[in-house]
Design a protein around this motif. Structure first.
Motif, PDB file in Angstrom:
ATOM      1  N   THR A  78      -1.210   5.266  -1.458  1.00 28.84           N
ATOM      2  CA  THR A  78      -0.306   6.387  -1.179  1.00 28.84           C
ATOM      3  C   THR A  78       0.660   6.035  -0.050  1.00 28.84           C
ATOM      4  OG1 THR A  78      -2.008   7.909  -1.906  1.00 28.84           O
ATOM      5  CG2 THR A  78      -0.247   8.829  -0.576  1.00 28.84           C
ATOM      6  N   ARG A  79       0.166   5.344   0.968  1.00 26.04           N
ATOM      7  CA  ARG A  79       1.012   5.014   2.131  1.00 26.04           C
ATOM      8  C   ARG A  79       2.002   3.892   1.858  1.00 26.04           C
ATOM      9  NH1 ARG A  79       1.263   9.329   5.399  1.00 26.04           N
ATOM     10  NH2 ARG A  79      -0.830  10.158   5.591  1.00 26.04           N
ATOM     11  N   ASN A 136       5.979   5.839   1.000  1.00 29.05           N
ATOM     12  CA  ASN A 136       6.642   5.528   2.267  1.00 29.05           C
ATOM     13  C   ASN A 136       8.010   4.962   1.970  1.00 29.05           C
ATOM     14  OD1 ASN A 136       4.404   6.124   3.658  1.00 29.05           O
ATOM     15  ND2 ASN A 136       4.281   4.155   4.700  1.00 29.05           N
ATOM     16  N   VAL A 140      -1.331  -1.713   4.073  1.00 28.09           N
ATOM     17  CA  VAL A 140      -0.865  -0.878   5.184  1.00 28.09           C
ATOM     18  C   VAL A 140      -1.761  -0.990   6.432  1.00 28.09           C
ATOM     19  CG1 VAL A 140      -1.870   1.401   4.714  1.00 28.09           C
ATOM     20  CG2 VAL A 140       0.468   1.247   5.544  1.00 28.09           C
ATOM     21  N   GLN A 156      -0.207  -3.008   9.060  1.00 26.01           N
ATOM     22  CA  GLN A 156       0.806  -2.353   9.904  1.00 26.01           C
ATOM     23  C   GLN A 156       0.133  -1.591  11.054  1.00 26.01           C
ATOM     24  OE1 GLN A 156       3.769  -3.181   9.428  1.00 26.01           O
ATOM     25  NE2 GLN A 156       4.098  -3.549   7.247  1.00 26.01           N
ATOM     26  N   TYR A 157      -1.009  -1.005  10.784  1.00 34.21           N
ATOM     27  CA  TYR A 157      -1.707  -0.260  11.834  1.00 34.21           C
ATOM     28  C   TYR A 157      -2.209  -1.218  12.921  1.00 34.21           C
ATOM     29  CZ  TYR A 157      -1.751   3.461   8.271  1.00 34.21           C
ATOM     30  OH  TYR A 157      -1.397   4.392   7.326  1.00 34.21           O
ATOM     31  N   LYS A 201      -0.875  -4.103  13.692  1.00 24.08           N
ATOM     32  CA  LYS A 201       0.325  -4.537  14.430  1.00 24.08           C
ATOM     33  C   LYS A 201       0.782  -3.463  15.415  1.00 24.08           C
ATOM     34  CE  LYS A 201       2.874  -7.623  13.922  1.00 24.08           C
ATOM     35  NZ  LYS A 201       2.927  -8.851  14.752  1.00 24.08           N
ATOM     36  N   GLU A 202       0.622  -2.216  15.004  1.00 26.47           N
ATOM     37  CA  GLU A 202       1.053  -1.111  15.848  1.00 26.47           C
ATOM     38  C   GLU A 202       0.191  -1.021  17.108  1.00 26.47           C
ATOM     39  OE1 GLU A 202       3.579   1.068  15.026  1.00 26.47           O
ATOM     40  OE2 GLU A 202       3.334   1.956  17.029  1.00 26.47           O
ATOM     41  N   PRO A 234      -3.310   4.612  12.383  1.00 29.27           N
ATOM     42  CA  PRO A 234      -3.226   3.880  13.642  1.00 29.27           C
ATOM     43  C   PRO A 234      -4.352   4.310  14.590  1.00 29.27           C
ATOM     44  CG  PRO A 234      -1.096   4.805  13.053  1.00 29.27           C
ATOM     45  CD  PRO A 234      -2.066   5.304  12.033  1.00 29.27           C
ATOM     46  N   ASP A 235      -4.716   5.583  14.533  1.00 35.80           N
ATOM     47  CA  ASP A 235      -5.718   6.093  15.472  1.00 35.80           C
ATOM     48  C   ASP A 235      -7.119   5.564  15.152  1.00 35.80           C
ATOM     49  OD1 ASP A 235      -3.725   7.932  16.736  1.00 35.80           O
ATOM     50  OD2 ASP A 235      -3.684   8.641  14.670  1.00 35.80           O
ATOM     51  N   PRO A 251      -5.728   8.160  23.885  1.00 35.09           N
ATOM     52  CA  PRO A 251      -5.720   9.212  24.900  1.00 35.09           C
ATOM     53  C   PRO A 251      -6.372  10.465  24.320  1.00 35.09           C
ATOM     54  CG  PRO A 251      -3.524   8.895  23.972  1.00 35.09           C
ATOM     55  CD  PRO A 251      -4.390   7.820  23.403  1.00 35.09           C
ATOM     56  N   VAL A 266      -6.796  13.890  22.809  1.00 35.89           N
ATOM     57  CA  VAL A 266      -5.845  14.736  22.070  1.00 35.89           C
ATOM     58  C   VAL A 266      -6.444  16.132  21.972  1.00 35.89           C
ATOM     59  CG1 VAL A 266      -4.615  15.070  19.902  1.00 35.89           C
ATOM     60  CG2 VAL A 266      -5.111  12.753  20.705  1.00 35.89           C
ATOM     61  N   PRO A 267      -5.772  17.128  22.531  1.00 37.91           N
ATOM     62  CA  PRO A 267      -6.304  18.487  22.374  1.00 37.91           C
ATOM     63  C   PRO A 267      -6.308  18.897  20.904  1.00 37.91           C
ATOM     64  CG  PRO A 267      -4.212  18.487  23.609  1.00 37.91           C
ATOM     65  CD  PRO A 267      -4.514  17.068  23.269  1.00 37.91           C
ATOM     66  N   ASP A 268      -7.267  19.695  20.523  1.00 36.53           N
ATOM     67  CA  ASP A 268      -7.359  20.137  19.130  1.00 36.53           C
ATOM     68  C   ASP A 268      -6.134  20.965  18.752  1.00 36.53           C
ATOM     69  OD1 ASP A 268      -9.763  18.951  18.768  1.00 36.53           O
ATOM     70  OD2 ASP A 268     -10.925  20.753  19.311  1.00 36.53           O
ATOM     71  N   ALA A 269      -5.899  21.066  17.456  1.00 34.89           N
ATOM     72  CA  ALA A 269      -4.830  21.947  16.982  1.00 34.89           C
ATOM     73  C   ALA A 269      -5.254  23.387  17.252  1.00 34.89           C
ATOM     74  CB  ALA A 269      -4.601  21.733  15.499  1.00 34.89           C
TER      75      ALA A 269
END
Ligand SMILES: Cc1ncc(C[n+]2csc(CCOP(=O)(O)OP(=O)(O)O)c2C)c(N)n1
Ligand code: SF4
Ligand code: SF4
Lengths: 593, 285
Positions: free
Chosen positions: A168-169, A173, A242, A245-246, A248-249, A315-316, A332, A334-337
């Motif tokens: 899919t990515r 993309n 893909v 790419q992650y 590399k990122e 990436p995460d 870092p 990340v606060p929840d949504a």
């Protein structure tokens, strides 16, 4: 939609458009596919190139049959499908490997890790190993085009079908792709060679060793295609697609061996790479395909202990794994949504699938479902589907469900027209042949709506937009022996309810065909909208149970219940809610004089 | 310079994909490397749609890592909240201050409540360096067509990105429907000027929970002739005909008190009243 943005010699293309462009540049002659997210746009893009005979096939197996036949005829041939499509095509695929090719044969398969729009997340690389067929994995749009061209060359050089795996990515993309011209390749012509093309046991036995020898040479090729980069050898990453790419990122300096061909796995190449790094790590989406092979080859390697086996990587997630390995900073916090509302997909206003399900719900039945827009009937408020497995499974499963005697209620299979032609017809023959006591509801909306409204052999139009002979579905049902057959307009609520009721009462295999075009394709339907007269609405919510998204609650309350209103901009004017409304509070919007 | 990341979010049909094509094209026109990633398929039918755009000298991942988007732009309030984890603390949040309440969200028949999140700028105030809650749909309507709201949002987005107006204008011209180029460019510039609105000033749907009620269904079997009309009208499937074609109350607790059965019964054999469901539902009254 025109997403092709050309700037002289380069364009912003989706992976699917890039693969189509690559096939065209490689001189492909014949292309066949059955739609399936995320692969669908590939054939649609190819259809834009006049030199290519691009066509929708009835299903993926037929698409691969067509492509193989074209290849043996000496043409460059291409087939495309989503991952589960290869299950359908697997029979031909497995023996196509033995047969090899005439002109280059490339089979594009788009996986859907994370199941954005699929029923499973199987990993196509395992099919490459099963079929002993090479597999290329691009990591962005530009590479998608390059690898497609490469795939045709590999196919011809090594006399093998080639799998091109997207995800899919990749498919959905967009990236910048340099454009080149088409290379015209002559059709070689068919060369009769029964020992190669007629897979009698005696001939097939002769082919198997040839395939294994081919695989060894391909492993060398895969090694040459692999590319090393980076300087930080605390870990060495083996990756492709893909996930590359992650990596590399997140960690651009790490030593990376990027594979272009992930089957056959270039074990010796990876072994040499392993010697240059402290610790060997595989970053791959879904199955531990490379990891297990490297372990089996005696390499000390880790992978799935650090990177999940289910769902998409990101990436995460790659950062999490590399941080656990001590070579990247942790992410870092990340606060929840904040809490928000769920937003499931919906049927369209006026969808002709609403009333058949509404009727079945009224009548009560065990419903084996199938795959299409109508699968949304499994959700509230229709909630009238008890199973959904694979394309065409509804009918055979209904037959088995009836045979089991395990359902207190009548057994009903529901299936779309495209799905019926794809895989439902053989199952209907089984049901009739064995006199299964069940009803099949064929939801004929004249298109393959779920994937964006593609033509199919029942629509009377080809991929190129030309007129074609259309399958007569009622005649087809009669021809296989269906005696209790009803054809109704699902915009007529009482006729639909009655037809399904009668069919369910019939002892034997009955069929109801609900016939009414989809409101999205081939034409967007927009009739005079309806409105609710607030004073007449008793807030009974009968209309709400259709699942039409144009009908929404208001703040006006009657006897403790909300009244409804209709979003005129969304309403297609199908009249269904008005047919149901007991106090006749739903009326057509007045036409302004 | 590391790649810039923008996340665009909205509801299927709102034009998220088109807006991201415009941004990707504008970045391409500015000679950046660009990658754009969207997920579509089932998401197109009224579902949540999101698109990631990354551009810069070089771009590896097509997906924006969490907490790193320079801009999160949402065409709808609830969608802004959904994708908030992608927004960098130093980033900018742009939201069209409008609500699209999914029909399913209202469909809790006991409370009739709506779990749609209140539009309260305080929820998001400390999550970004800049928060712009704009009335994009209103501004676009003022310019002649509410559908140009996306261009208003993109105008607001452009304030936080290093892409020149000419590149934006070229990209808009390329992608919007023919004949609407001028409108969309005007909408884009209006977005560049738009100020934040106060959520209080935006008309609320106000679908507050309604008091919960229970109902009793009483069937007078000496009058009922088991004609089967009432089970076909009950929206909640409380009534059914049994195998002997006798009327039975199967789910009294589900009754919402619409009284359709009562109104349509030709023999006045069924009565609905407010009260606790009877223990022996379906029994003669
Ligand atoms: C083997 C396989 N091929 C393709 C798909 C993708 N796919 C899902 S539903 C569908 C077709 C649905 O068309 P139809 O049955 O006519 O129903 P509609 O969506 O029009 O209601 C397709 C192609 C799939 N899930 N599995
Ligand atoms: S696209 Fe067609 S079949 Fe699918 S939900 Fe809409 S009207 Fe129904
Ligand atoms: S007429 Fe009623 S059911 Fe049909 S689209 Fe309009 S609101 Fe929906």
């Amino acid at each position: 939609m025109t997403t092709l943005s050309v700037r002289a010699d380069r364009a912003l293309l989706s992976g699917n458009e890039a693969i189509a462009r690559g096939a065209w540049e490689a001189g492909v002659h014949v292309a066949a596919a059955y739609p399936g997210t995320p692969s669908t746009e590939t054939l649609q893009a190819l259809a834009g190139y006049d030199e290519v005979d691009s066509r929708w096939a009835t299903n993926e197996k037929v698409a691969v049959d067509v492509a193989l036949g074209a290849s043996l005829g000496g043409a460059r041939a291409f087939a495309a499908m989503k991952h589960v499509g290869l299950n359908v095509a697997a029979d031909t695929f497995m023996t196509a490997s033995y047969v090899g090719v005439g002109g280059g044969l490339v089979i594009m398969v788009a996986d859907d890790p994370g199941m954005h729009s699929s029923q499973n997340e199987q990993d196509t690389r395992l099919y490459a190993r099963l079929g002993l067929v090479p597999l290329l994995e691009p990591s962005d749009s530009a590479e998608a085009k390059d690898y497609t061209k490469l795939a045709f060359d590999v196919s011809e050089e090594f006399d093998t079908p080639v799998l091109l795996r997207s995800t899919t990515r990749i498919s959905h993309n967009r990236g910048i792709v340099p454009l080149e011209t088409r290379r015209e390749v002559a059709v070689r012509g068919f060369r009769r060679d029964p020992a190669k093309y007629v897979m009698l046991p005696a001939y097939a036995r002769g082919r198997h060793p040839v395939i294994l020898e081919r695989l060894e040479r391909l492993a060398g090729y895969a090694g040459d295609l692999a590319a090393e980069e980076g300087t930080d050898g605390r870990v060495g990453i083996v990756t492709a697609g893909v996930p590359y790419q992650y990596v590399k990122e997140v960690a651009p300096d790490l030593r990376i061996l990027k594979l272009g061909m992930t089957y056959p796995i270039p074990i010796e190449r990876i072994r040499r790479f392993a010697e240059t790094v402290d610790r060997l790590v595989v970053v791959e989406e879904l199955e531990p395909f490379l990891e297990e092979a490297l372990l089996a080859a005696g390499l000390d390697v880790v992978g799935k202990a650090f990177f999940p086996r289910t769902g998409e990587l990101s990436p995460d997630l790659v950062r999490d794994g590399l941080a656990a390995l001590g070579v990247a900073d942790p992410r870092p916090p990340v606060p929840d949504a904040p809490t928000t509302v769920t937003r499931p997909p919906l049927m369209c206003p006026g969808c002709p699938h609403m009333v058949p399900y509404w009727s079945i719900k009224r009548l009560g039945a065990t419903v084996t479902g199938d795959i299409g827009c109508y699968t949304l009937a499994a959700l509230e408020p229709l909630a009238t589907m008890d199973t959904c497995i694979s394309m065409g499974a509804s009918i055979g499963m209904a037959s088995g469900m009836a045979a089991s005697g395990g359902s207190d209620e009548p057994v009903v299979a529901t299936i779309g027209d495209s799905t019926f032609l794809h895989g439902g017809v053989p199952a209907l023959m089984e049901a009739v042949y064995n006199d299964a006591n069940m009803t099949v509801v064929i939801l004929d909306n004249g298109t393959t709506a779920m994937t964006g409204g593609q033509e199919h052999p029942g629509t009377g139009t080809t991929l190129a937009g030309e007129k074609a002979r259309a399958v007569d579905i009622p005649a087809l049902c009669r021809a296989v022996g269906v005696e209790d057959l009803h054809v109704v307009d699902p915009y007529d609520v009482s006729a639909t309810l009655r037809a399904i009721e009668q069919a369910m009462a019939y002892r034997g295999t009955s069929v109801v065909i609900t016939h009414r075009p989809c409101v999205e394709a081939p034409l967007r339907v927009k009739d005079r909208p309806f409105e609710v007269v607030p004073d007449n609405c008793t807030a009974c919510q009968l209309c709400m149970n259709l699942g039409c998204p144009a009908i929404v609650w208001t703040d006006e309350v009657f006897e403790g219940r909300r009244k409804v209103t209709i979003d005129a901009a969304m309403c297609t004017g199908c009249t269904l809610c008005a047919q149901l409304c007991p106090p006749r509070a739903i009326v057509p919007v007045e036409v302004q004089a | 310079m590391s790649a810039r990341g923008v996340v665009l979010a909205g509801v299927g049909g709102q034009g998220v994909v088109l807006a991201s094509a415009v941004l990707a094209e504008a970045a391409l026109q500015s000679d950046f490397e660009v990658k754009q990633s969207e997920v579509h398929g089932m998401a197109q039918r009224g579902g949540a749609v999101v698109s990631h755009i990354r551009y810069g000298e070089t771009v590896a991942s097509p997906v924006v890592p969490l907490a790193s988007a320079d801009v999160l732009a949402a065409f709808e309030w609830a969608e802004a909240l959904r994708w908030m984890p992608y927004l960098a603390p130093r980033g900018a949040l742009v939201v069209d201050a409008r609500r699209i309440v999914p029909p399913g969200a209202c469909k809790d028949h006991r409370t009739w409540g709506v779990p749609y999140p209140a539009m309260d700028a305080a929820t998001v105030a400390d999550r970004a360096a800049d928060v712009l809650l704009i009335d994009a749909t209103g501004i676009a309507a003022g310019l002649g067509n509410p559908k140009a709201a996306n261009s208003v949002v993109m105008g607001a987005v452009s304030r936080f990105l290093d892409i020149a107006d000419v590149a934006w204008e070229k990209a808009i011209t390329r992608f919007v429907p023919p004949g609407t180029e001028e409108l969309n460019i005007a909408a884009f510039h209006a977005g560049q000027e738009a100020g934040s609105v106060r959520p209080e000033d935006i008309p609320d749907l106000g679908l507050d929970p309604i008091e919960e009620r229970n109902y009793r269904i009483q069937v007078d079997h000496s009058w009922c002739k088991d004609c089967g009309i009432c089970p076909t009208v009950c929206p909640e499937f409380c009534l059914a005909m049994d195998h002997a074609h006798r009327l039975v109350v199967v789910d009294e607790a589900a009754c919402i008190g619409c009284r359709l059965c009562e109104a349509l019964c030709p023999d006045f054999a069924i009565r609905i009243s407010v009260g606790e469901p009877a223990a022996m539902s379906g029994g003669a009254s």
